[in-house]
Design a protein around this motif. Structure first.
Motif, PDB file in Angstrom:
ATOM      1  N   VAL A 247       0.852  -1.278   0.108  1.00  0.00           N
ATOM      2  CA  VAL A 247       0.172  -0.086  -0.080  1.00  0.00           C
ATOM      3  C   VAL A 247       0.890   1.303   0.068  1.00  0.00           C
ATOM      4  O   VAL A 247       1.692   1.430   0.782  1.00  0.00           O
ATOM      5  CB  VAL A 247      -1.039   0.016   1.418  1.00  0.00           C
TER       6      VAL A 247
ATOM      7  N   SER B 243      -3.609   4.865  -1.806  1.00  0.00           N
ATOM      8  CA  SER B 243      -4.533   5.111  -0.600  1.00  0.00           C
ATOM      9  C   SER B 243      -4.126   6.188   0.355  1.00  0.00           C
ATOM     10  O   SER B 243      -3.381   6.023   1.104  1.00  0.00           O
ATOM     11  CB  SER B 243      -4.774   3.776   0.167  1.00  0.00           C
TER      12      SER B 243
ATOM     13  N   LEU C 281      -8.650   8.972   3.034  1.00  0.00           N
ATOM     14  CA  LEU C 281      -9.434   7.711   2.941  1.00  0.00           C
ATOM     15  C   LEU C 281      -9.612   7.110   4.366  1.00  0.00           C
ATOM     16  O   LEU C 281     -10.168   5.999   4.490  1.00  0.00           O
ATOM     17  CB  LEU C 281      -8.976   6.603   1.748  1.00  0.00           C
ATOM     18  N   TRP C 282      -8.729   7.389   5.049  1.00  0.00           N
ATOM     19  CA  TRP C 282      -8.474   6.690   6.462  1.00  0.00           C
ATOM     20  C   TRP C 282      -8.948   7.622   7.831  1.00  0.00           C
ATOM     21  O   TRP C 282      -9.096   7.249   8.745  1.00  0.00           O
ATOM     22  CB  TRP C 282      -6.951   6.194   6.820  1.00  0.00           C
TER      23      TRP C 282
ATOM     24  N   GLU D 156     -12.283   0.246   2.420  1.00  0.00           N
ATOM     25  CA  GLU D 156     -11.032   0.874   1.851  1.00  0.00           C
ATOM     26  C   GLU D 156     -10.194  -0.443   1.677  1.00  0.00           C
ATOM     27  O   GLU D 156      -9.385  -0.574   0.866  1.00  0.00           O
ATOM     28  CB  GLU D 156     -10.296   2.042   2.335  1.00  0.00           C
TER      29      GLU D 156
ATOM     30  N   ARG E 215     -10.965  -2.764  -0.939  1.00  0.00           N
ATOM     31  CA  ARG E 215     -10.654  -2.302  -2.375  1.00  0.00           C
ATOM     32  C   ARG E 215      -9.213  -2.343  -2.587  1.00  0.00           C
ATOM     33  O   ARG E 215      -8.718  -2.635  -3.674  1.00  0.00           O
ATOM     34  CB  ARG E 215     -11.029  -0.664  -2.326  1.00  0.00           C
ATOM     35  N   LEU E 216      -8.544  -2.476  -1.462  1.00  0.00           N
ATOM     36  CA  LEU E 216      -6.920  -2.829  -1.481  1.00  0.00           C
ATOM     37  C   LEU E 216      -6.440  -4.248  -1.956  1.00  0.00           C
ATOM     38  O   LEU E 216      -5.566  -4.360  -2.286  1.00  0.00           O
ATOM     39  CB  LEU E 216      -6.230  -2.215  -0.283  1.00  0.00           C
TER      40      LEU E 216
ATOM     41  N   ASN F 195      -8.911  -1.407  -8.801  1.00  0.00           N
ATOM     42  CA  ASN F 195      -9.372  -1.898  -7.548  1.00  0.00           C
ATOM     43  C   ASN F 195      -9.593  -3.242  -7.346  1.00  0.00           C
ATOM     44  O   ASN F 195      -9.909  -3.959  -8.340  1.00  0.00           O
ATOM     45  CB  ASN F 195     -10.775  -1.291  -7.597  1.00  0.00           C
TER      46      ASN F 195
END
Length: 290
Positions: free
Chosen positions: A38, A57, A61-62, A81, A84-85, A147
């Protein structure tokens, strides 16, 4: 029975990833099916060149804004999320940054903390970021990863986070560590984003950069222990609350204290000084080392 236990320990050791990995290690494990990489840098930096297979990312998004501070997103958002990763519950995750500025690497430690908060502790920091990977002979790519569809199921670990109410109740009872530069802790300089200078009453000062070298590599564990356990007098088995300006700096201290030194009861005060220092009813101390 002993053979069964030995097999279980062996399996776990193969499954778990070390808290800190080298560029050479990552280069050799990029194609492992159970490894997800990531990249937490900004999209424009990711697009200009990143580690192959890495998913981008951004920190936004966190985290989400709450009044004058930011907090970790909901467990549902974190789970979405992570899926998605391409993360599953048995995935080994390596997080890295591009070290674009002094604080860029903090995005990586915050995402690692957020993943563990969501119930996925099998994560690692790429020591030295993208530069360590390049130094190990790793090539970059500009290919954008599509994605993915992971099946990670979140399980919130509320013991990792401290609320403002808990911090208030813990004053002078639970050790606290301020992760900001000492000039802000002491109150000789007020941060523009804060209403008041100084630190949470009773807290000790430990600037997050004490954990890393000038090359942004994590210092040896023995040296970290000397500073933190002996220097600050903190004990691994005691509760501990770590904070900073807005959560990012504290995430580096949390990573070192919890993952590398074994402070199992450490908590991160996510709202930190952007919440605490912008109120009038929160005890603060100025011009004093504690």
């Amino acid at each position: 029975m002993r053979k069964v236990l030995l097999l279980m320990v062996t399996a776990l050791s193969l499954f778990a990833v070390e808290p800190v990995v080298t560029g050479a290690w990552l280069k050799g494990h990029l194609n492992d099916k159970d490894v997800v990489v990531v990249d937490v840098t900004k999209k424009e930096s990711y697009d200009s060149g990143h580690i192959p297979t890495a998913m981008q990312s951004g920190i936004e998004l966190w985290r989400q804004g709450v009044d004058k501070h930011a907090e970790v997103r909901s467990i549902e958002a974190l789970q979405a999320e992570m899926r998605r990763l391409g993360i599953n519950n048995d995935t080994r995750v390596v997080v890295y940054s591009h070290h674009l500025n002094n604080k860029d690497m903090l995005r990586a430690t915050y995402v690692i903390w957020a993943m563990a908060y969501a119930g996925h502790p099998n994560t690692a920091l790429l020591d030295g970021g993208i530069y360590a990977y390049k130094a190990a002979g790793g090539a970059l790519t500009t290919k954008t990863e599509a994605n993915r569809k992971g099946n990670f199921t979140a399980d919130k670990n509320a013991k990792m986070i401290a609320t403002m109410a808990e911090v208030k109740a813990s004053l002078h009872k639970v050790p606290m560590v301020d992760s900001r530069p000492a000039v802000f802790y002491f109150g000789a300089q007020k941060q523009p984003v804060l209403k008041r200078p100084g630190h949470i009453s009773g807290a000790k000062s430990f600037f997050w950069r004490y954990n890393v070298t000038n090359e942004n590599r994590i210092k040896p564990t023995a040296e970290l222990s000397e500073m933190i356990e002996k220097g600050l007098g903190l004990k691994k088995n005691d509760p501990l609350i770590i904070y900073c300006t807005g959560g990012l700096e504290a995430s580096m201290n949390y990573f070192v204290y919890h993952r590398l030194l074994g402070f199992e009861k450490a908590k991160l005060y996510d709202g930190s000084m952007k919440e605490w220092g912008n109120r009038d009813d929160t005890p603060m101390t100025r011009y004093r080392w504690e």
